[in-house]
Write a protein that holds these residues in place. Sequence first.
Motif, PDB file in Angstrom:
ATOM      1  N   UNK A  61       0.816  -1.221   0.000  1.00 49.26           N
ATOM      2  CA  UNK A  61       0.000   0.000   0.000  1.00 49.26           C
ATOM      3  C   UNK A  61       0.847   1.267   0.000  1.00 49.26           C
ATOM      4  N   UNK A  62       2.087   1.172   0.399  1.00 51.97           N
ATOM      5  CA  UNK A  62       2.957   2.351   0.447  1.00 51.97           C
ATOM      6  C   UNK A  62       3.623   2.647  -0.889  1.00 51.97           C
ATOM      7  N   UNK A  63       3.463   1.744  -1.849  1.00 49.51           N
ATOM      8  CA  UNK A  63       4.186   1.943  -3.096  1.00 49.51           C
ATOM      9  C   UNK A  63       3.646   3.130  -3.886  1.00 49.51           C
ATOM     10  N   UNK A  64       2.339   3.252  -4.031  1.00 54.96           N
ATOM     11  CA  UNK A  64       1.772   4.336  -4.833  1.00 54.96           C
ATOM     12  C   UNK A  64       2.127   5.707  -4.259  1.00 54.96           C
ATOM     13  N   UNK A  65       1.996   5.930  -2.935  1.00 52.17           N
ATOM     14  CA  UNK A  65       2.442   7.235  -2.409  1.00 52.17           C
ATOM     15  C   UNK A  65       3.907   7.525  -2.717  1.00 52.17           C
ATOM     16  N   UNK A  66       4.735   6.496  -2.681  1.00 54.53           N
ATOM     17  CA  UNK A  66       6.142   6.700  -3.002  1.00 54.53           C
ATOM     18  C   UNK A  66       6.305   7.047  -4.475  1.00 54.53           C
ATOM     19  N   UNK A  67       5.683   6.270  -5.331  1.00 51.33           N
ATOM     20  CA  UNK A  67       5.791   6.510  -6.774  1.00 51.33           C
ATOM     21  C   UNK A  67       5.305   7.900  -7.148  1.00 51.33           C
ATOM     22  N   UNK A  68       4.211   8.337  -6.552  1.00 51.31           N
ATOM     23  CA  UNK A  68       3.629   9.630  -6.897  1.00 51.31           C
ATOM     24  C   UNK A  68       4.462  10.801  -6.409  1.00 51.31           C
ATOM     25  N   UNK A  69       5.325  10.583  -5.433  1.00 46.68           N
ATOM     26  CA  UNK A  69       6.085  11.704  -4.868  1.00 46.68           C
ATOM     27  C   UNK A  69       7.587  11.610  -5.142  1.00 46.68           C
TER      28      UNK A  69
END
Length: 271
Positions: A61-69
């Motif tokens: 679940x933490x991957x998308x926030x990382x990818x987006x930022x």
Amino acid sequence: MIADRYGMPRLAHRHLEQVVNAVLRAQFASRHDAPGEWEQALEQLAAIARDHYRTLVYENANFIPYFRTATPIAEISRLNIGSRPASRRNSDRIQDLRAIPWVFSWMQSRHTLPGWYGLGHALETFVQGDNGDEALALLQDMYQNWMFFRSMIDSAQMILGKADLQIAARYAELTPDQDIAHEIFGAVQEEYGRTSTMICKVAQIDHLLERSAVLRTSIDRRNPYIDPMSYVQVEMLRRLRADPEGPEHTALEDAILLSISGIAAGLKNTG
């Protein structure tokens, strides 16, 4: 790419020679089918790599926030540099993102993740089975005598050679939640090392691109010009995101666009 390959007569002549050379070499290569043992090994590797890749990209679940930022995907999506929107639907899901901005954003942030993530885990898992030495010898035989497998491994070498995790770490600092950044970047960093090590074992070389001296030299000569643009892009992204509606908004977006174009031209990979 058209300008890069055909913008000057001498470049066009050289590129056409490269294409003809590749076609002739492929036509003259032996046509025997790969042994069943090789195909079974590749299927096993593909399944292991796919599961490892999906565990990070789709199940964390933490991957998308990382990818987006930690990548400039949001800025790439807003800039007028493509013929189609970055996503097929108005959502944050990875499944809805088009392939080109997906790869492009990882290239820009110097992770180059889609080109190699999961490969090292698959190779290591395969070799660490019950017959480790025999498994490694099998992979080495596949690399030496199966053009398809060798091309895959060499393509991964190339994209790993263009990664720069020291610079990627600077992009990771853009993620507001640094616990997420440390988790995801740590996984990327670990897999990068694992993949580099396993490719060297399979290809029987001491370091990446050992047998591709021209490419290695080209990358080494271009990086001193590309790296400053990456650092500038990180700073511009930081300023733009800190004050997205500020008076410098237009100037910052223009600067980011220039940095995107410069980095893409220098790396010779976009998406």
